[in-house]
Design a protein around this motif. Structure first.
Motif, PDB file in Angstrom:
ATOM      1  N   ASN A  28       0.855  -1.168   0.000  1.00  0.00           N
ATOM      2  CA  ASN A  28       0.000   0.000   0.000  1.00  0.00           C
ATOM      3  C   ASN A  28       0.904   1.235   0.000  1.00  0.00           C
ATOM      4  O   ASN A  28       1.810   1.343   0.826  1.00  0.00           O
ATOM      5  CB  ASN A  28      -0.885  -0.032   1.246  1.00  0.00           C
ATOM      6  N   ILE A  29       0.681   2.181  -0.898  1.00  0.00           N
ATOM      7  CA  ILE A  29       1.545   3.349  -1.035  1.00  0.00           C
ATOM      8  C   ILE A  29       1.558   4.186   0.231  1.00  0.00           C
ATOM      9  O   ILE A  29       2.596   4.723   0.626  1.00  0.00           O
ATOM     10  CB  ILE A  29       1.156   4.183  -2.276  1.00  0.00           C
ATOM     11  N   GLU A  30       0.422   4.293   0.912  1.00  0.00           N
ATOM     12  CA  GLU A  30       0.377   5.073   2.148  1.00  0.00           C
ATOM     13  C   GLU A  30       1.259   4.446   3.225  1.00  0.00           C
ATOM     14  O   GLU A  30       1.946   5.147   3.961  1.00  0.00           O
ATOM     15  CB  GLU A  30      -1.061   5.222   2.655  1.00  0.00           C
ATOM     16  N   ASP A  31       1.248   3.115   3.309  1.00  0.00           N
ATOM     17  CA  ASP A  31       2.098   2.424   4.274  1.00  0.00           C
ATOM     18  C   ASP A  31       3.574   2.627   3.934  1.00  0.00           C
ATOM     19  O   ASP A  31       4.409   2.793   4.827  1.00  0.00           O
ATOM     20  CB  ASP A  31       1.779   0.934   4.314  1.00  0.00           C
ATOM     21  N   GLU A  32       3.887   2.601   2.654  1.00  0.00           N
ATOM     22  CA  GLU A  32       5.273   2.789   2.203  1.00  0.00           C
ATOM     23  C   GLU A  32       5.779   4.188   2.557  1.00  0.00           C
ATOM     24  O   GLU A  32       6.879   4.354   3.083  1.00  0.00           O
ATOM     25  CB  GLU A  32       5.351   2.569   0.688  1.00  0.00           C
ATOM     26  N   VAL A  33       4.967   5.208   2.293  1.00  0.00           N
ATOM     27  CA  VAL A  33       5.342   6.586   2.612  1.00  0.00           C
ATOM     28  C   VAL A  33       5.471   6.750   4.121  1.00  0.00           C
ATOM     29  O   VAL A  33       6.426   7.365   4.611  1.00  0.00           O
ATOM     30  CB  VAL A  33       4.316   7.585   2.032  1.00  0.00           C
ATOM     31  N   MET A  35       6.228   4.477   6.336  1.00  0.00           N
ATOM     32  CA  MET A  35       7.436   3.781   6.784  1.00  0.00           C
ATOM     33  C   MET A  35       8.681   4.611   6.490  1.00  0.00           C
ATOM     34  O   MET A  35       9.571   4.748   7.334  1.00  0.00           O
ATOM     35  CB  MET A  35       7.547   2.405   6.118  1.00  0.00           C
ATOM     36  N   LYS A  36       8.757   5.210   5.312  1.00  0.00           N
ATOM     37  CA  LYS A  36       9.926   6.023   4.960  1.00  0.00           C
ATOM     38  C   LYS A  36      10.037   7.253   5.850  1.00  0.00           C
ATOM     39  O   LYS A  36      11.139   7.641   6.237  1.00  0.00           O
ATOM     40  CB  LYS A  36       9.873   6.420   3.486  1.00  0.00           C
ATOM     41  N   MET A  37       8.907   7.838   6.195  1.00  0.00           N
ATOM     42  CA  MET A  37       8.927   9.000   7.089  1.00  0.00           C
ATOM     43  C   MET A  37       9.400   8.596   8.487  1.00  0.00           C
ATOM     44  O   MET A  37      10.159   9.323   9.128  1.00  0.00           O
ATOM     45  CB  MET A  37       7.541   9.645   7.143  1.00  0.00           C
ATOM     46  N   LYS A  38       8.967   7.428   8.951  1.00  0.00           N
ATOM     47  CA  LYS A  38       9.387   6.946  10.260  1.00  0.00           C
ATOM     48  C   LYS A  38      10.876   6.625  10.288  1.00  0.00           C
ATOM     49  O   LYS A  38      11.562   6.912  11.275  1.00  0.00           O
ATOM     50  CB  LYS A  38       8.567   5.722  10.661  1.00  0.00           C
ATOM     51  N   VAL A  39      11.388   6.037   9.221  1.00  0.00           N
ATOM     52  CA  VAL A  39      12.818   5.736   9.147  1.00  0.00           C
ATOM     53  C   VAL A  39      13.631   7.033   9.150  1.00  0.00           C
ATOM     54  O   VAL A  39      14.651   7.131   9.837  1.00  0.00           O
ATOM     55  CB  VAL A  39      13.149   4.880   7.903  1.00  0.00           C
ATOM     56  N   LYS A  40      13.163   8.032   8.419  1.00  0.00           N
ATOM     57  CA  LYS A  40      13.857   9.316   8.395  1.00  0.00           C
ATOM     58  C   LYS A  40      13.883   9.944   9.787  1.00  0.00           C
ATOM     59  O   LYS A  40      14.922  10.430  10.244  1.00  0.00           O
ATOM     60  CB  LYS A  40      13.188  10.259   7.403  1.00  0.00           C
ATOM     61  N   LEU A  41      12.761   9.918  10.482  1.00  0.00           N
ATOM     62  CA  LEU A  41      12.686  10.452  11.838  1.00  0.00           C
ATOM     63  C   LEU A  41      13.604   9.672  12.776  1.00  0.00           C
ATOM     64  O   LEU A  41      14.319  10.261  13.606  1.00  0.00           O
ATOM     65  CB  LEU A  41      11.249  10.421  12.351  1.00  0.00           C
ATOM     66  N   LEU A  42      13.614   8.357  12.653  1.00  0.00           N
ATOM     67  CA  LEU A  42      14.485   7.519  13.476  1.00  0.00           C
ATOM     68  C   LEU A  42      15.949   7.885  13.258  1.00  0.00           C
ATOM     69  O   LEU A  42      16.709   8.033  14.211  1.00  0.00           O
ATOM     70  CB  LEU A  42      14.260   6.042  13.159  1.00  0.00           C
ATOM     71  N   CYS A  43      16.349   8.073  12.016  1.00  0.00           N
ATOM     72  CA  CYS A  43      17.741   8.431  11.718  1.00  0.00           C
ATOM     73  C   CYS A  43      18.099   9.795  12.289  1.00  0.00           C
ATOM     74  O   CYS A  43      19.202   9.989  12.797  1.00  0.00           O
ATOM     75  CB  CYS A  43      17.982   8.380  10.213  1.00  0.00           C
ATOM     76  N   GLN A  44      17.174  10.731  12.224  1.00  0.00           N
ATOM     77  CA  GLN A  44      17.422  12.052  12.812  1.00  0.00           C
ATOM     78  C   GLN A  44      17.617  11.940  14.329  1.00  0.00           C
ATOM     79  O   GLN A  44      18.522  12.561  14.891  1.00  0.00           O
ATOM     80  CB  GLN A  44      16.259  12.999  12.500  1.00  0.00           C
ATOM     81  N   LEU A  58      24.512   0.620  14.204  1.00  0.00           N
ATOM     82  CA  LEU A  58      23.080   0.383  13.976  1.00  0.00           C
ATOM     83  C   LEU A  58      22.695   0.595  12.515  1.00  0.00           C
ATOM     84  O   LEU A  58      21.896  -0.161  11.953  1.00  0.00           O
ATOM     85  CB  LEU A  58      22.245   1.276  14.880  1.00  0.00           C
ATOM     86  N   GLU A  59      23.264   1.627  11.884  1.00  0.00           N
ATOM     87  CA  GLU A  59      22.963   1.886  10.468  1.00  0.00           C
ATOM     88  C   GLU A  59      23.400   0.717   9.599  1.00  0.00           C
ATOM     89  O   GLU A  59      22.664   0.280   8.712  1.00  0.00           O
ATOM     90  CB  GLU A  59      23.654   3.168  10.005  1.00  0.00           C
ATOM     91  N   LEU A  60      24.609   0.208   9.867  1.00  0.00           N
ATOM     92  CA  LEU A  60      25.110  -0.915   9.073  1.00  0.00           C
ATOM     93  C   LEU A  60      24.345  -2.205   9.366  1.00  0.00           C
ATOM     94  O   LEU A  60      24.049  -2.978   8.451  1.00  0.00           O
ATOM     95  CB  LEU A  60      26.607  -1.114   9.333  1.00  0.00           C
ATOM     96  N   ARG A  61      24.010  -2.427  10.610  1.00  0.00           N
ATOM     97  CA  ARG A  61      23.307  -3.666  10.992  1.00  0.00           C
ATOM     98  C   ARG A  61      21.894  -3.733  10.430  1.00  0.00           C
ATOM     99  O   ARG A  61      21.438  -4.766   9.973  1.00  0.00           O
ATOM    100  CB  ARG A  61      23.272  -3.770  12.530  1.00  0.00           C
ATOM    101  N   PHE A  62      21.183  -2.590  10.469  1.00  0.00           N
ATOM    102  CA  PHE A  62      19.781  -2.593  10.072  1.00  0.00           C
ATOM    103  C   PHE A  62      19.500  -1.859   8.762  1.00  0.00           C
ATOM    104  O   PHE A  62      18.334  -1.698   8.367  1.00  0.00           O
ATOM    105  CB  PHE A  62      18.916  -2.001  11.193  1.00  0.00           C
ATOM    106  N   GLY A  63      20.538  -1.386   8.078  1.00  0.00           N
ATOM    107  CA  GLY A  63      20.344  -0.707   6.799  1.00  0.00           C
ATOM    108  C   GLY A  63      19.552   0.586   6.927  1.00  0.00           C
ATOM    109  O   GLY A  63      18.683   0.862   6.098  1.00  0.00           O
ATOM    110  N   LEU A  64      19.853   1.371   7.938  1.00  0.00           N
ATOM    111  CA  LEU A  64      19.074   2.574   8.210  1.00  0.00           C
ATOM    112  C   LEU A  64      19.685   3.840   7.629  1.00  0.00           C
ATOM    113  O   LEU A  64      19.303   4.929   7.996  1.00  0.00           O
ATOM    114  CB  LEU A  64      18.910   2.756   9.728  1.00  0.00           C
ATOM    115  N   ARG A  65      20.632   3.721   6.744  1.00  0.00           N
ATOM    116  CA  ARG A  65      21.265   4.910   6.157  1.00  0.00           C
ATOM    117  C   ARG A  65      20.212   5.783   5.486  1.00  0.00           C
ATOM    118  O   ARG A  65      19.410   5.321   4.708  1.00  0.00           O
ATOM    119  CB  ARG A  65      22.250   4.501   5.089  1.00  0.00           C
ATOM    120  N   TRP A  66      20.241   7.067   5.812  1.00  0.00           N
ATOM    121  CA  TRP A  66      19.334   8.025   5.176  1.00  0.00           C
ATOM    122  C   TRP A  66      20.166   9.193   4.680  1.00  0.00           C
ATOM    123  O   TRP A  66      20.828   9.844   5.450  1.00  0.00           O
ATOM    124  CB  TRP A  66      18.291   8.508   6.174  1.00  0.00           C
ATOM    125  N   PRO A  67      20.098   9.455   3.388  1.00  0.00           N
ATOM    126  CA  PRO A  67      20.918  10.549   2.832  1.00  0.00           C
ATOM    127  C   PRO A  67      20.527  11.909   3.358  1.00  0.00           C
ATOM    128  O   PRO A  67      19.485  12.152   3.821  1.00  0.00           O
ATOM    129  CB  PRO A  67      20.666  10.480   1.342  1.00  0.00           C
TER     130      PRO A  67
END
Length: 67
Positions: A28-33, A35-44, A58-67
């Motif tokens: 579902n596109i809404e779920d995808e968006v 999730m991406k917003m939550k990952v961005k917030l987590l990285c911040q 943590l970034e390397l272990r869980f692939g949380l890199r955010w440009p």
């Protein structure tokens, strides 16, 4: 722009929305968006709280890199 706004018409002259174009039967596109917003917030938050080494691990272990 909202997902339900018309962005054009198809060959049968039906209105097409961005959501219809981006829709995927598997996700579902809404779920995808969301999730991406939550990952961005987590990285911040990780940048604010953790030391560089801890964050890198943590970034390397869980692939949380955010440009």
């Amino acid at each position: 722009m909202y997902l339900n706004e018309p962005i054009g018409k198809d060959k049968d002259d039906n209105v097409v929305t961005l959501q219809e174009v981006l829709e995927n039967s598997e996700r579902n596109i809404e779920d995808e968006v969301d999730m991406k917003m939550k990952v961005k917030l987590l990285c911040q938050k990780m940048k604010e709280i953790l030391r560089d080494r801890e964050r890198t691990i943590l970034e390397l272990r869980f692939g949380l890199r955010w440009p």
